[in-house]
Design an enzyme around this catalytic site. Structure first.
Site, short mmCIF file in Angstrom:
data_model
loop_
_atom_site.label_atom_id
_atom_site.label_comp_id
_atom_site.label_asym_id
_atom_site.label_seq_id
_atom_site.Cartn_x
_atom_site.Cartn_y
_atom_site.Cartn_z
CB SER A 69 -11.91 -10.33 0.54
OG SER A 69 -10.77 -9.93 -0.22
NE ARG A 91 -3.93 -2.30 2.15
CZ ARG A 91 -3.95 -3.62 1.93
NH1 ARG A 91 -2.81 -4.29 1.78
NH2 ARG A 91 -5.09 -4.27 1.85
CG ASP A 151 -2.46 -13.91 5.19
OD1 ASP A 151 -3.24 -14.54 4.43
OD2 ASP A 151 -2.15 -12.73 5.00
N GLY A 188 -1.45 -12.10 -4.89
CA GLY A 188 -2.88 -11.83 -5.03
C GLY A 188 -3.20 -10.41 -4.62
NE ARG A 224 1.17 -15.57 4.58
CZ ARG A 224 1.95 -14.50 4.75
NH1 ARG A 224 3.01 -14.56 5.53
NH2 ARG A 224 1.65 -13.35 4.16
#
Ligand code: S3P
Length: 450
Positions: free
Chosen positions: A178, A37, A326, A105, A402
């Site tokens: 989401s 971001r 996550d 993603g 992960r």
């Protein structure tokens, strides 16, 4: 000790000797969500944005490369420091080729929002894993705003985004919790006429909203509804990116499952929309203290002290699922080491992450002697099985960063040496993981595939 990047461009396996414990003060790399971001908003702002603590992982570098390909000038990143000269919301230039979002993603979905508002056409592509992930969830509401996006069959990448469309604000109820979809719509909303309003079924990470405000753009959050008006401007600023709680999670779990461990994770972002992993581990009996809580650039941060001990299985509360989405690969390892069963439901999203994390984790846990039962949207894990098989185990990460790091930590309690295959993508979110983990006491080394 901070993490140092590994050379990229080859496949790597992890070899970890069983047993040990973790100790010391560690700083894991910068937050991935916040780093993406920073690059996006810094590029769209007027004036300069100075970032420190940026994650130099491949996912964030893909986002940065995309903006450079659209004419944004940036110096760095050098040691987490990046200076961006923003082009303004309407100052991007057409790229000469498709923009490759790699494994990310987040990059593809948020960029879809931004690129829907441009006057030129773009194509977004990704690697094999990203090319299997659903993009209809952003393409469909963006189309309702007036965007024109072509996808491959089934709403998969690549995305071809036609520029020059007039966007209108919408009032949209997210069908899944989401943050990526919410953020894509808010970012398109910057270019839209009128108000863009998004309702969340459950709270999701709110870094976009916080950072927009940090860049001087008004965003309203009222309960589960987030809204903004198009047509404003962003003003460059300075941002200090906290360490990523999603990366810290591997050390939190590693320390929690190995008695005698004592680790301090420095400067970790503890935004309330991200702390499901802390809440779940504490409910399982883990000892985690938050030291020196402070605010850094609009985000709460603390040093986390975690000590090894005894964990018990739990039913994971439904409201914690989006807040820990996550961290489930790491949490599944904690569950495998706990006494009793751990049940997870309402987590069907795990099946469309970098891999199908329910299936891939169940497969790896079975290799370590742990019994599980999959459901369409969750899993039941029988605790106590890990370490009962006194043999070496080989686990395929299926290219999921992960999953690879979660199984590396599982070796602390395994009955024999663990080999984790296909760990190259750890560089997408946690460059230098093996070096930092070794420093903390994990007997890990890297090897080429045999
Ligand atoms: C992210 C949102 C989450 C998360 C991903 C990062 C973000 O995805 O899993 O790793 O930065 O907005 P969803 O929005 O698909 O849940």
């Amino acid at each position: 000790m901070t993490a140092r990047p590994e050379p990229a461009g080859f496949t790597v396996d992890y070899l970890i000797e069983a047993g040990g414990r973790l100790h010391g003060r560690l700083r894991v790399p910068g937050d991935k969500s916040i780093s993406h971001r920073c690059v996006m908003l810094g590029s769209l702002a007027h004036g300069e944005t100075q970032v420190s603590g940026l994650l130099e992982g491949e996912d964030v570098l893909a986002t940065l490369a995309a903006f450079r390909a659209m004419g944004v000038e940036a110096e760095g990143p050098f040691d987490g420091s990046l200076r961006i000269r923003g082009a303004g919301l309407h100052g991007l230039r057409p790229p000469v080729a498709a923009l490759d979002m790699g494994n990310s993603g987040t990059a593809m979905r948020l960029m879809a929002g931004i690129l829907s508002g441009q006057v030129f056409d773009t194509v977004l592509t990704g690697d094999e894993s990203l090319s299997r992930r659903p993009m209809g969830r952003v393409a469909e509401p963006l189309a309702r705003m007036g965007a024109r996006i072509d996808t491959a069959p089934g709403g998969r990448p690549p995305l071809r985004i036609h520029g020059g469309q007039r966007l209108q604000g919408i009032d949209y109820r997210l069908p899944v919790a989401s943050a990526q979809v919410k953020s894509a719509l808010l970012l398109a909303g910057l270019y839209a006429e009128g108000r863009t309003q998004v309702h969340e079924p459950a709270p999701t990470r709110d870094h976009t909203e916080r950072m927009l405000r940090g860049f001087g753009y008004p965003v309203s959050t009222e309960g589960a509804t987030i809204s903004l008006n198009g047509g404003g401007t962003l003003t460059g600023c300075a941002i200090d990116v906290p360490a990523d709680i999603s990366s810290a999670a591997f050390f939190l779990v590693g320390a929690a499952i190995s008695p005698g461990s004592d680790v301090i994770l420095e400067h970790v972002g503890i935004n309330p929309t991200r702390i499901g992993v802390l809440n779940i581990l504490r409910a399982m009996g883990a000892s985690i203290d938050e030291l020196d809580r402070r605010m850094v650039g609009g985000e709460p941060v603390a040093d986390l002290r975690v000590r090894g001990g005894h964990l018990r299985g739990i039913t994971i509360p439904a409201d914690q699922v989006p807040l820990a989405i996550d961290e489930f690969p790491a949490l599944f390892i904690a569950a495998a080491c706990a006494e009793g069963q751990t049940r997870l439901a309402g987590a069907g999203e795990l099946r469309v992450k970098e891999s199908d994390r329910i299936a891939v984790m169940a497969e790896g846990l079975a290799r370590l002697g742990v019994e599980t039962q999959e459901t369409p949207d969750g899993i039941l894990i029988e605790g106590g099985g890990l370490g009962t098989k006194r043999v070496a185990a080989e686990i395929d990460s299926h290219g999921d960063h992960r999953v690879a790091m979660a199984f590396a930590m599982a070796a602390l309690r395994a009955g024999g040496r663990v080999r984790v295959r296909d760990c190259r993508n750890v560089a997408t979110s946690f460059p230098g993981f093996p070096v930092l983990a070794r420093h903390a006491g994990l007997a890990i080394r890297t090897a080429g595939p045999d």
